[in-house]
Design a protein around this motif. Structure first.
Motif, PDB file in Angstrom:
ATOM      1  N   ASP A 107      16.136  14.696 -24.815  1.00  0.00           N
ATOM      2  CA  ASP A 107      16.989  13.585 -24.373  1.00  0.00           C
ATOM      3  C   ASP A 107      17.602  13.773 -22.997  1.00  0.00           C
ATOM      4  OD1 ASP A 107      16.609  11.996 -26.679  1.00  0.00           O
ATOM      5  OD2 ASP A 107      18.093  13.175 -27.758  1.00  0.00           O
ATOM      6  N   LYS A 108      17.101  14.715 -22.205  1.00  0.00           N
ATOM      7  CA  LYS A 108      17.611  14.910 -20.852  1.00  0.00           C
ATOM      8  C   LYS A 108      16.447  14.926 -19.862  1.00  0.00           C
ATOM      9  CE  LYS A 108      21.770  17.532 -22.128  1.00  0.00           C
ATOM     10  NZ  LYS A 108      22.515  18.811 -21.920  1.00  0.00           N
ATOM     11  N   LYS A 109      16.721  14.424 -18.665  1.00  0.00           N
ATOM     12  CA  LYS A 109      15.680  14.346 -17.647  1.00  0.00           C
ATOM     13  C   LYS A 109      15.374  15.723 -17.070  1.00  0.00           C
ATOM     14  CE  LYS A 109      14.649  11.966 -13.273  1.00  0.00           C
ATOM     15  NZ  LYS A 109      15.072  10.870 -12.373  1.00  0.00           N
ATOM     16  N   ILE A 110      14.084  16.048 -17.038  1.00  0.00           N
ATOM     17  CA  ILE A 110      13.651  17.325 -16.477  1.00  0.00           C
ATOM     18  C   ILE A 110      12.737  17.130 -15.264  1.00  0.00           C
ATOM     19  CG2 ILE A 110      11.582  17.618 -17.915  1.00  0.00           C
ATOM     20  CD1 ILE A 110      12.374  20.615 -18.137  1.00  0.00           C
ATOM     21  N   ALA A 111      12.162  15.940 -15.130  1.00  0.00           N
ATOM     22  CA  ALA A 111      11.254  15.675 -14.011  1.00  0.00           C
ATOM     23  C   ALA A 111      11.290  14.205 -13.631  1.00  0.00           C
ATOM     24  CB  ALA A 111       9.825  16.084 -14.367  1.00  0.00           C
ATOM     25  N   GLY A 112      11.135  13.958 -12.339  1.00  0.00           N
ATOM     26  CA  GLY A 112      11.078  12.598 -11.830  1.00  0.00           C
ATOM     27  C   GLY A 112       9.875  12.414 -10.924  1.00  0.00           C
ATOM     28  N   ILE A 113       9.388  11.194 -10.883  1.00  0.00           N
ATOM     29  CA  ILE A 113       8.179  10.859 -10.133  1.00  0.00           C
ATOM     30  C   ILE A 113       8.464   9.647  -9.258  1.00  0.00           C
ATOM     31  CG2 ILE A 113       5.780  10.053 -10.363  1.00  0.00           C
ATOM     32  CD1 ILE A 113       5.958  11.452 -13.240  1.00  0.00           C
ATOM     33  N   LEU A 114       8.020   9.695  -8.014  1.00  0.00           N
ATOM     34  CA  LEU A 114       8.186   8.565  -7.105  1.00  0.00           C
ATOM     35  C   LEU A 114       6.868   8.319  -6.391  1.00  0.00           C
ATOM     36  CD1 LEU A 114      10.092   6.478  -5.782  1.00  0.00           C
ATOM     37  CD2 LEU A 114      10.548   8.177  -4.005  1.00  0.00           C
ATOM     38  N   LEU A 115       6.301   7.131  -6.603  1.00  0.00           N
ATOM     39  CA  LEU A 115       5.043   6.745  -5.961  1.00  0.00           C
ATOM     40  C   LEU A 115       5.349   5.771  -4.831  1.00  0.00           C
ATOM     41  CD1 LEU A 115       1.925   6.831  -5.952  1.00  0.00           C
ATOM     42  CD2 LEU A 115       1.974   4.908  -7.554  1.00  0.00           C
ATOM     43  N   GLU A 116       4.906   6.124  -3.629  1.00  0.00           N
ATOM     44  CA  GLU A 116       5.148   5.280  -2.463  1.00  0.00           C
ATOM     45  C   GLU A 116       3.823   4.969  -1.769  1.00  0.00           C
ATOM     46  OE1 GLU A 116       9.202   6.466  -0.498  1.00  0.00           O
ATOM     47  OE2 GLU A 116       8.178   8.315  -1.109  1.00  0.00           O
ATOM     48  N   SER A 117       3.753   3.784  -1.192  1.00  0.00           N
ATOM     49  CA  SER A 117       2.538   3.368  -0.496  1.00  0.00           C
ATOM     50  C   SER A 117       2.754   3.374   1.009  1.00  0.00           C
ATOM     51  CB  SER A 117       2.104   1.968  -0.952  1.00  0.00           C
ATOM     52  OG  SER A 117       3.108   1.011  -0.633  1.00  0.00           O
ATOM     53  N   ILE A 118       1.646   3.567   1.731  1.00  0.00           N
ATOM     54  CA  ILE A 118       1.646   3.502   3.193  1.00  0.00           C
ATOM     55  C   ILE A 118       0.696   2.381   3.583  1.00  0.00           C
ATOM     56  CG2 ILE A 118       1.161   4.737   5.330  1.00  0.00           C
ATOM     57  CD1 ILE A 118       1.511   7.359   3.725  1.00  0.00           C
ATOM     58  N   SER A 119       1.215   1.377   4.277  1.00  0.00           N
ATOM     59  CA  SER A 119       0.401   0.214   4.634  1.00  0.00           C
ATOM     60  C   SER A 119       0.647  -0.185   6.079  1.00  0.00           C
ATOM     61  CB  SER A 119       0.711  -0.975   3.721  1.00  0.00           C
ATOM     62  OG  SER A 119       0.433  -0.678   2.377  1.00  0.00           O
ATOM     63  N   TYR A 120      -0.390  -0.075   6.883  1.00  0.00           N
ATOM     64  CA  TYR A 120      -0.323  -0.576   8.257  1.00  0.00           C
ATOM     65  C   TYR A 120      -1.361  -1.673   8.477  1.00  0.00           C
ATOM     66  CZ  TYR A 120       2.807   3.276   9.279  1.00  0.00           C
ATOM     67  OH  TYR A 120       3.888   4.129   9.273  1.00  0.00           O
ATOM     68  N   THR A 121      -2.047  -2.040   7.392  1.00  0.00           N
ATOM     69  CA  THR A 121      -3.013  -3.131   7.419  1.00  0.00           C
ATOM     70  C   THR A 121      -2.671  -4.060   6.261  1.00  0.00           C
ATOM     71  OG1 THR A 121      -4.555  -1.948   5.973  1.00  0.00           O
ATOM     72  CG2 THR A 121      -4.763  -1.559   8.348  1.00  0.00           C
ATOM     73  N   ASP A 122      -3.582  -4.973   5.925  1.00  0.00           N
ATOM     74  CA  ASP A 122      -3.351  -5.877   4.808  1.00  0.00           C
ATOM     75  C   ASP A 122      -3.518  -5.183   3.466  1.00  0.00           C
ATOM     76  OD1 ASP A 122      -2.822  -7.973   6.506  1.00  0.00           O
ATOM     77  OD2 ASP A 122      -4.888  -8.703   6.518  1.00  0.00           O
ATOM     78  N   SER A 123      -4.083  -3.985   3.474  1.00  0.00           N
ATOM     79  CA  SER A 123      -4.284  -3.236   2.236  1.00  0.00           C
ATOM     80  C   SER A 123      -3.487  -1.935   2.288  1.00  0.00           C
ATOM     81  CB  SER A 123      -5.772  -2.942   2.036  1.00  0.00           C
ATOM     82  OG  SER A 123      -6.263  -2.178   3.120  1.00  0.00           O
ATOM     83  N   ILE A 124      -3.479  -1.204   1.171  1.00  0.00           N
ATOM     84  CA  ILE A 124      -2.789   0.082   1.111  1.00  0.00           C
ATOM     85  C   ILE A 124      -3.673   1.139   1.766  1.00  0.00           C
ATOM     86  CG2 ILE A 124      -1.864   1.869  -0.396  1.00  0.00           C
ATOM     87  CD1 ILE A 124      -1.213  -0.321  -2.429  1.00  0.00           C
ATOM     88  N   ASP A 125      -3.146   1.804   2.775  1.00  0.00           N
ATOM     89  CA  ASP A 125      -3.906   2.829   3.482  1.00  0.00           C
ATOM     90  C   ASP A 125      -3.876   4.173   2.755  1.00  0.00           C
ATOM     91  OD1 ASP A 125      -4.586   1.176   5.752  1.00  0.00           O
ATOM     92  OD2 ASP A 125      -2.487   1.315   6.339  1.00  0.00           O
ATOM     93  N   ALA A 126      -2.756   4.466   2.102  1.00  0.00           N
ATOM     94  CA  ALA A 126      -2.611   5.744   1.402  1.00  0.00           C
ATOM     95  C   ALA A 126      -1.451   5.645   0.428  1.00  0.00           C
ATOM     96  CB  ALA A 126      -2.378   6.883   2.392  1.00  0.00           C
ATOM     97  N   LEU A 127      -1.427   6.571  -0.511  1.00  0.00           N
ATOM     98  CA  LEU A 127      -0.316   6.693  -1.453  1.00  0.00           C
ATOM     99  C   LEU A 127       0.253   8.106  -1.342  1.00  0.00           C
ATOM    100  CD1 LEU A 127      -1.924   5.120  -4.682  1.00  0.00           C
ATOM    101  CD2 LEU A 127      -0.326   4.010  -3.098  1.00  0.00           C
ATOM    102  N   VAL A 128       1.550   8.205  -1.577  1.00  0.00           N
ATOM    103  CA  VAL A 128       2.206   9.506  -1.650  1.00  0.00           C
ATOM    104  C   VAL A 128       2.901   9.601  -2.999  1.00  0.00           C
ATOM    105  CG1 VAL A 128       3.959  11.027  -0.696  1.00  0.00           C
ATOM    106  CG2 VAL A 128       2.501   9.699   0.845  1.00  0.00           C
TER     107      VAL A 128
END
Length: 232
Positions: A107-128
């Protein structure tokens, strides 16, 4: 380079492993994995600070440029949660996945995840994909004391972070292979270890914030909930 090989970078201290990859992604290959012993500006969802004393957590981010993996953007956070779940199950019991991107123990948080996108065009160029796992933290700030935990607190052991990287990378490698082979077995792992199952939470129903009961996870990675006998 094998399609599942990681290019690994290690930092003693950095502002944020994810921020580093976002600003330098053009310089790095697909599946570059960046570790740091400490982050001076680590963050989770909604820019919340990630508390991580130096050398007491596994802090890392993965750069993704492969188009097929990027196409699975909507499932990647949950697939990563399953990877961390499988990793932690090697050391501790009572692990569960809190939709959409946290892993809990007792019942306690041990890990967190954050997905972020990189877009310099009309589509997603990369994910982190950024992940933090509490390993050797023995004390948390007062406001987190009853909300967060670590492997050390749960098992009464101290861990060598370097020896944990092999098992961790093994689970991340399985995640990549599962995405590339369109393996959806991660959904069954989440359904069997769903922290929110049968809990009452707030969710938007028809653009209104309502209290709902969580039933399951849908095939599209959304929560299946019930409100006034109607299932969403």
């Amino acid at each position: 380079m094998n399609k599942c090989d990681f290019t690994i970078l290690n930092f003693d201290s950095i502002d944020s492993t994810s921020t580093y990859l976002k600003r330098s992604y053009l310089e790095h290959e697909n599946l570059t994995l960046v570790y740091a012993l400490s982050q001076t500006n680590g963050h989770g969802r909604y820019k919340r600070e990630w508390v991580s004393p130096k050398g007491e957590s596994l802090l890392f981010s993965l750069l993704i440029k492969d188009k097929k993996i990027i196409e699975n953007f909507s499932s990647l956070s949950l697939m990563a949660a399953v990877s961390i779940f499988n990793f932690l199950k090697q050391f501790v019991d009572n692990v569960s996945i809190k939709w959409p991107n946290d892993v809990y123990v007792n019942d306690k948080k041990i890990a967190g995840i954050l997905l972020e996108s990189i877009s310099y065009t009309d589509s997603i160029d990369a994910l982190v994909l950024g992940i933090g796992i509490n390993i050797n933290i023995k004390e948390f700030p007062l406001e987190l004391m009853h909300k967060a935990t670590s492997l050390a607190l749960e098992t009464n052991k101290i861990y060598d972070l370097s020896t944990l990287k092999g098992p961790l990378e093994g689970e991340l490698r399985k995640m990549i292979l599962n995405i590339l082979s369109s393996d959806l077995s991660y959904l069954e792992v989440i359904r069997g270890n769903n922290y929110l199952k049968d809990k009452v939470v707030k969710a938007y129903i028809n653009n209104q914030l309502e209290e709902v009961k969580v039933l399951d996870i849908n095939d599209d990675n959304t929560l299946r909930v019930i409100k006034d006998d109607v299932i969403y």
